[in-house]
Design an enzyme around this catalytic site. Structure first.
Site, PDB file in Angstrom:
ATOM      1  N   HIS A   1       0.935  -1.280   0.036  1.00 21.34           N
ATOM      2  CA  HIS A   1      -0.037   0.046   0.184  1.00 21.34           C
ATOM      3  C   HIS A   1       0.999   1.226  -0.119  1.00 21.34           C
ATOM      4  O   HIS A   1       0.391   2.256  -0.598  1.00 21.34           O
ATOM      5  CB  HIS A   1      -0.877   0.262   1.218  1.00 21.34           C
ATOM      6  CG  HIS A   1      -2.014   1.236   1.232  1.00 21.34           C
ATOM      7  ND1 HIS A   1      -3.207   0.929   0.428  1.00 21.34           N
ATOM      8  CD2 HIS A   1      -2.164   2.195   1.880  1.00 21.34           C
ATOM      9  CE1 HIS A   1      -3.861   2.044   0.602  1.00 21.34           C
ATOM     10  NE2 HIS A   1      -3.288   2.699   1.297  1.00 21.34           N
TER      11      HIS A   1
ATOM     12  N   TYR B   1       4.320   0.601  -3.287  1.00 24.82           N
ATOM     13  CA  TYR B   1       4.092   0.249  -4.585  1.00 24.82           C
ATOM     14  C   TYR B   1       5.322  -0.641  -5.082  1.00 24.82           C
ATOM     15  O   TYR B   1       5.538  -0.680  -6.278  1.00 24.82           O
ATOM     16  CB  TYR B   1       4.319   1.714  -5.349  1.00 24.82           C
ATOM     17  CG  TYR B   1       3.020   2.417  -5.054  1.00 24.82           C
ATOM     18  CD1 TYR B   1       1.839   2.223  -5.688  1.00 24.82           C
ATOM     19  CD2 TYR B   1       3.077   3.302  -4.062  1.00 24.82           C
ATOM     20  CE1 TYR B   1       0.671   3.258  -5.124  1.00 24.82           C
ATOM     21  CE2 TYR B   1       2.013   4.096  -3.712  1.00 24.82           C
ATOM     22  CZ  TYR B   1       0.949   4.073  -4.216  1.00 24.82           C
ATOM     23  OH  TYR B   1      -0.148   5.015  -3.959  1.00 24.82           O
TER      24      TYR B   1
ATOM     25  N   GLU C   1      -7.966   7.947  -4.419  1.00 22.83           N
ATOM     26  CA  GLU C   1      -7.489   6.836  -3.670  1.00 22.83           C
ATOM     27  C   GLU C   1      -8.518   5.711  -3.214  1.00 22.83           C
ATOM     28  O   GLU C   1      -9.760   6.252  -3.222  1.00 22.83           O
ATOM     29  CB  GLU C   1      -6.744   7.469  -2.354  1.00 22.83           C
ATOM     30  CG  GLU C   1      -5.447   7.865  -2.741  1.00 22.83           C
ATOM     31  CD  GLU C   1      -4.384   8.013  -1.267  1.00 22.83           C
ATOM     32  OE1 GLU C   1      -5.243   8.102  -0.333  1.00 22.83           O
ATOM     33  OE2 GLU C   1      -3.474   7.994  -1.532  1.00 22.83           O
TER      34      GLU C   1
ATOM     35  N   HIS D   1      -9.960   2.888  -0.715  1.00 27.09           N
ATOM     36  CA  HIS D   1     -10.497   2.591   0.740  1.00 27.09           C
ATOM     37  C   HIS D   1     -11.204   1.398   0.860  1.00 27.09           C
ATOM     38  O   HIS D   1     -12.157   1.090   1.443  1.00 27.09           O
ATOM     39  CB  HIS D   1     -10.991   3.742   1.689  1.00 27.09           C
ATOM     40  CG  HIS D   1     -10.049   4.002   2.901  1.00 27.09           C
ATOM     41  ND1 HIS D   1     -10.745   4.223   4.279  1.00 27.09           N
ATOM     42  CD2 HIS D   1      -8.744   4.081   3.139  1.00 27.09           C
ATOM     43  CE1 HIS D   1      -9.945   4.488   5.018  1.00 27.09           C
ATOM     44  NE2 HIS D   1      -8.641   4.346   4.338  1.00 27.09           N
ATOM     45  N   ASN D   2     -10.587   0.148   0.172  1.00 30.68           N
ATOM     46  CA  ASN D   2     -11.395  -0.911  -0.177  1.00 30.68           C
ATOM     47  C   ASN D   2     -11.425  -1.718   0.930  1.00 30.68           C
ATOM     48  O   ASN D   2     -12.721  -2.041   1.200  1.00 30.68           O
ATOM     49  CB  ASN D   2     -10.381  -1.612  -1.391  1.00 30.68           C
ATOM     50  CG  ASN D   2     -10.651  -0.850  -2.646  1.00 30.68           C
ATOM     51  OD1 ASN D   2     -11.286   0.017  -3.050  1.00 30.68           O
ATOM     52  ND2 ASN D   2      -9.701  -1.149  -3.428  1.00 30.68           N
ATOM     53  N   HIS D   3     -10.168  -2.209   1.470  1.00 28.17           N
ATOM     54  CA  HIS D   3     -10.292  -3.168   2.392  1.00 28.17           C
ATOM     55  C   HIS D   3     -11.128  -2.480   3.796  1.00 28.17           C
ATOM     56  O   HIS D   3     -11.948  -3.310   4.392  1.00 28.17           O
ATOM     57  CB  HIS D   3      -9.109  -3.490   3.046  1.00 28.17           C
ATOM     58  CG  HIS D   3      -8.290  -4.700   1.866  1.00 28.17           C
ATOM     59  ND1 HIS D   3      -8.275  -4.384   0.609  1.00 28.17           N
ATOM     60  CD2 HIS D   3      -7.721  -5.703   2.162  1.00 28.17           C
ATOM     61  CE1 HIS D   3      -7.638  -5.499  -0.071  1.00 28.17           C
ATOM     62  NE2 HIS D   3      -7.376  -6.326   0.892  1.00 28.17           N
TER      63      HIS D   3
ATOM     64  N   GLU E   1      -3.422   5.333  12.585  1.00 26.06           N
ATOM     65  CA  GLU E   1      -3.984   5.831  11.390  1.00 26.06           C
ATOM     66  C   GLU E   1      -5.106   6.792  11.930  1.00 26.06           C
ATOM     67  O   GLU E   1      -6.098   6.805  11.141  1.00 26.06           O
ATOM     68  CB  GLU E   1      -4.318   4.911  10.278  1.00 26.06           C
ATOM     69  CG  GLU E   1      -2.700   4.474   9.760  1.00 26.06           C
ATOM     70  CD  GLU E   1      -3.399   3.461   8.502  1.00 26.06           C
ATOM     71  OE1 GLU E   1      -4.502   3.427   7.911  1.00 26.06           O
ATOM     72  OE2 GLU E   1      -2.295   2.736   8.257  1.00 26.06           O
TER      73      GLU E   1
ATOM     74  N   ASP F   1      -5.366   8.096 -11.517  1.00 31.19           N
ATOM     75  CA  ASP F   1      -5.810   6.738 -11.686  1.00 31.19           C
ATOM     76  C   ASP F   1      -5.951   5.849 -10.349  1.00 31.19           C
ATOM     77  O   ASP F   1      -5.300   6.176  -9.490  1.00 31.19           O
ATOM     78  CB  ASP F   1      -4.900   5.837 -12.502  1.00 31.19           C
ATOM     79  CG  ASP F   1      -3.435   5.835 -12.154  1.00 31.19           C
ATOM     80  OD1 ASP F   1      -3.183   6.303 -11.114  1.00 31.19           O
ATOM     81  OD2 ASP F   1      -2.453   5.411 -12.901  1.00 31.19           O
TER      82      ASP F   1
ATOM     83  N   ASN G   1      -3.238   5.961  -7.272  1.00 34.64           N
ATOM     84  CA  ASN G   1      -3.100   5.002  -6.057  1.00 34.64           C
ATOM     85  C   ASN G   1      -3.280   3.618  -6.825  1.00 34.64           C
ATOM     86  O   ASN G   1      -3.929   3.374  -7.863  1.00 34.64           O
ATOM     87  CB  ASN G   1      -4.240   5.231  -5.386  1.00 34.64           C
ATOM     88  CG  ASN G   1      -4.554   4.250  -4.096  1.00 34.64           C
ATOM     89  OD1 ASN G   1      -5.424   3.547  -4.135  1.00 34.64           O
ATOM     90  ND2 ASN G   1      -3.590   3.972  -3.207  1.00 34.64           N
TER      91      ASN G   1
END
Length: 721
Positions: free
Chosen positions: A47, A50, A91, A93-95, A310, A490, A528
């Protein structure tokens, strides 16, 4: 507190492979402390580092005369004239959103807004691109409700208009939804703030909200697949407070007027660790932090927890020491923490002190710059067999249209965007649901257009053409409102890059995106990568979302009207009837077959330039994509409340998804002028029908607009309600 011993299990739990741990031992010449292990884990996870994608991201075009700052900062910066710049980024924030939908989506919005105002820009627009599993899946409705409420709850309270986005459903997202958040802001082009620290002995200042234990390990969690232990990951999701963020923005923008800021960085993924290391590394300096001075909202926090928290609404700044009192007064006025927590040092060290103990002492530049960089094995996606169109039965056009507009994928999405504040700040010219969103640039006469696009089924069938198509559709959506595309960002969402076929999808998509942004003058200025979007070994559809920004200058006209009774319907571009991977094939025949439509970038550019050169002849315009001419004509008619007649009866001609096409509505005399201009420019154009009456009539089949509109407007809410 005694720190745990470093074991193989602990190393694995931090997402580090054995060879990566060996590399750490080589770098520091000893076993790391527990805090140092956490720091390496944060900086070296997918994350933040990269490590699987760097090699390929470097191939993307990122420069252009309009680009002030490309990838590498909090967000991209693009010149819009008159000493003004638009600053934007997208960006994922899927998980977090799958684990805790409301907070995951809310903090995704909060993080992307901070990326924008950290650079000195006041946010003016937000968008989101959302991908969920099939409607019948047991988690889908809960996820849709939680995510939409989280996006709206944070954005609405913060006070930024949501002007566009997309929502899709597919079984491939059953175990891993996607939440991609976009924000854009405005700043003076000569007053942009960057993150590179400078000066030795300069105070490092913590700004904003207090640090808690929420989100500890969040970036590492976002770099792993899901399995049956998903519930254990809930504490890694951050908790957001939009009212604190609003105060933080106002305080930050006010602080920037004082001249106190040398450099500034949002505390996002990996919190204090990533922000401090990035600032030091970009400035070629070391950083010393004294964690006893970090504002904390929980008792007995360890160095490990503080470095990896975070918690939201926080920033890190390098301060001009003579301005300390003035800067502190600003933050105290806004009732926010302002604490000197360290200083820049000449040595290449990242030195962390807590309770009179050294908790970490690492070479900063190496920590930042020596993250593993992988050239992962990849195999190209096998070319799909072209669809044999003769195997697709001809259907009644109205029946085909009904199948599309009753699907939650293509039904009206007002249930979603009506939960968002789209008009706050009073500069929104065009609401969501009509194509690109448009915002006035206050007091200038200029306008900015925003869009977000991708067709994942295309990318899976043909990653290179699918990557091109995502960029091309963004280009067309901006063009359709009269805007000149400026640049793009992207959000590359893929499965496990350690699988060669997944890595092949990524490489293919990057190739297509790169070709398209070069041909269409839309460089990638920020972005991201979100990998490991898999659950129990099953990956998502490859979803490289492209968000793009376009400009309508003060002397230029926008295309913002709707179709009217008596308007002629024209299609610009060539129609061959491509049904492979089409919406019709999937929704009506339950078939996902064939190749993606090919994208002719030369034609895309030529047709886009033609539209913008003839804006005065066009009353309404939309690009043709999902559902082809039939769906586009219905949507244009429905938005205007007027019927439409299409002369064509052939299924492939009506529902084919050939690219580089637009549907235009205009008066008869304007249509004549447009056809004459198209002939002179060598652009394909055809009259396909007209807007009139109260019915939708396609090739002899007919239904009332009122009936179809009711279906179109109710289907999404009925599906997810």
């Amino acid at each position: 507190m005694t720190e745990p011993a470093i074991t193989e299990e602990l190393i694995e739990a931090h997402g580090l492979k054995p060879d990566e741990y060996e590399r750490i031992l080589e770098i520091i010449g000893r076993e790391p402390t527990f805090t140092e292990l956490g720091i390496f884990s944060a900086m070296w996870n997918e994350h933040c580092s990269y490590k699987s994608s760097k090699k390929w991201l470097r191939t993307l075009p990122t420069q252009g005369p309009q680009v002030i700052c490309g990838p590498g900062e909090n967000a991209g910066v693009v010149d819009i004239g008159d000493n003004q710049a638009v600053i934007f980024k997208m960006e994922s924030h899927n998980h977090p959103s799958y684990i805790e939908p409301y907070q995951g989506a809310a903090t995704g919005v909060g993080g992307i807004l901070r990326d924008v105002f950290t650079m000195g820009a006041r946010p003016i627009a937000a968008m989101n691109s959302l991908s969920f599993g099939e409607i019948g899946h047991h988690k889908t409705r809960q996820l849709v409700h939680g995510v939409v409420e989280g996006v709206g709850g944070y954005g609405n309270c913060f006070g930024v208009p949501t002007v566009g986005g997309e929502v899709r459903f597919d079984p491939a997202y059953n175990g891993n939804c996607l939440v991609n958040a976009f924000a854009a802001g405005l700043a003076d082009a000569d007053k942009i703030f960057y993150s590179a620290a400078s000066g030795i002995g300069m105070p490092v200042v913590y700004l904003g909200a207090k640090t808690g234990r929420d989100g500890v390990g969040g970036a590492t969690m976002a770099s792993a697949e899901f399995d049956e232990s998903i519930e254990e990951k809930r504490p890694t999701v951050q908790v957001g407070d939009p009212f604190t963020e609003k105060r933080l923005m106002e305080a930050t923008l006010e602080l920037m007027q004082t001249g106190a800021v040398i450099s500034i960085q949002d505390m996002g993924a990996a919190g204090l660790t990533c922000s401090a290391v990035e600032m030091g590394d970009k400035g070629g300096l070391g950083v010393k932090l004294q964690l006893d001075d970090v504002p904390q909202r929980e008792e007995n926090m360890t160095a490990y927890e503080m470095m990896l928290s975070e918690s939201q609404e926080r920033m890190l700044m390098v301060l001009r020491p003579e301005k300390e009192a003035e800067a502190r007064a600003v933050f105290e006025k806004w009732d926010l923490d302002f604490a000197i927590v360290g200083e820049t040092i000449p040595e290449d060290r990242f030195l962390i002190l807590h309770g009179n103990e050294v908790k970490a002492d690492l070479p900063l530049a190496t920590l930042s710059g020596s993250a593993p960089e992988y050239d992962r094995p990849w195999v190209p996606t096998e070319a799909a067999d072209p669809l044999d169109t003769s195997t697709v039965p001809g259907i009644d056009p109205i029946d085909g249209l009904k199948a599309l507009i009753s699907s939650p994928n293509y039904a009206a999405k007002q249930w979603v965007y009506e939960q968002y504040d789209t008009m706050v700040m009073a500069d929104t010219v065009r609401n969501p649901g009509l194509g690109a969103g448009v915002i006035r640039v206050h007091d200038t006469g200029k306008m900015l257009a925003f869009t977000s696009d991708v067709s994942p089924r295309y990318v899976k069938a043909n990653p290179t053409e699918g990557g091109k198509q995502a960029v091309a559709e963004a280009y067309r959506n901006l063009t359709a409102v009269g805007a000149t595309p400026l640049a793009s960002t992207d959000n590359l969402n893929f499965g496990n890059p350690e699988k060669p076929e997944i890595m092949g999808q990524f490489v293919g998509a990057i190739k297509g995106i790169g070709e398209a942004v070069a041909a269409l003058d839309m460089p990638i200025v920020s972005g991201n990568v979100s990998l490991y979007n898999e659950t129990d070994g099953t990956g998502i559809l490859p979803t490289p979302t492209i968000a793009a920004v376009g400009l309508i200058k003060s002397e230029e006209d926008a295309i913002l009207d709707g179709a009217r009774d008596g308007h002629v319907a024209l299609v610009i571009g060539e129609t061959n009837g491509h049904l492979g991977q089409s919406a019709l094939l999937a929704e009506v025949f339950n078939r996902v077959e064939g190749d993606a439509p090919s994208v002719n970038l030369e034609a895309e550019k030529k047709h886009g330039d033609f539209i913008r050169a003839n804006v005065e002849l066009i009353k309404a315009c939309t690009d043709l994509s999902d559902g082809g001419m039939a769906l586009a004509a219905f949507e244009m008619a429905e938005a205007a409340g007027v019927g439409v007649q299409l002369d064509e009866a052939d299924t492939a001609q009506l529902f084919g998804e050939d690219q580089a096409r637009y549907l235009v509505a205009c008066n008869f005399d304007q249509a004549e002028g447009l056809m004459l201009a198209a002939g002179q420019a060598g652009v394909p154009i055809a009259s396909v029908g007209r807007f009139t009456g109260g019915n939708v009539r396609i090739g002899g089949s007919e239904a009332s607009l009122e009936e179809l509109s009711a279906l179109y407007r109710s289907a999404f809410e009925e599906a997810v309600g």
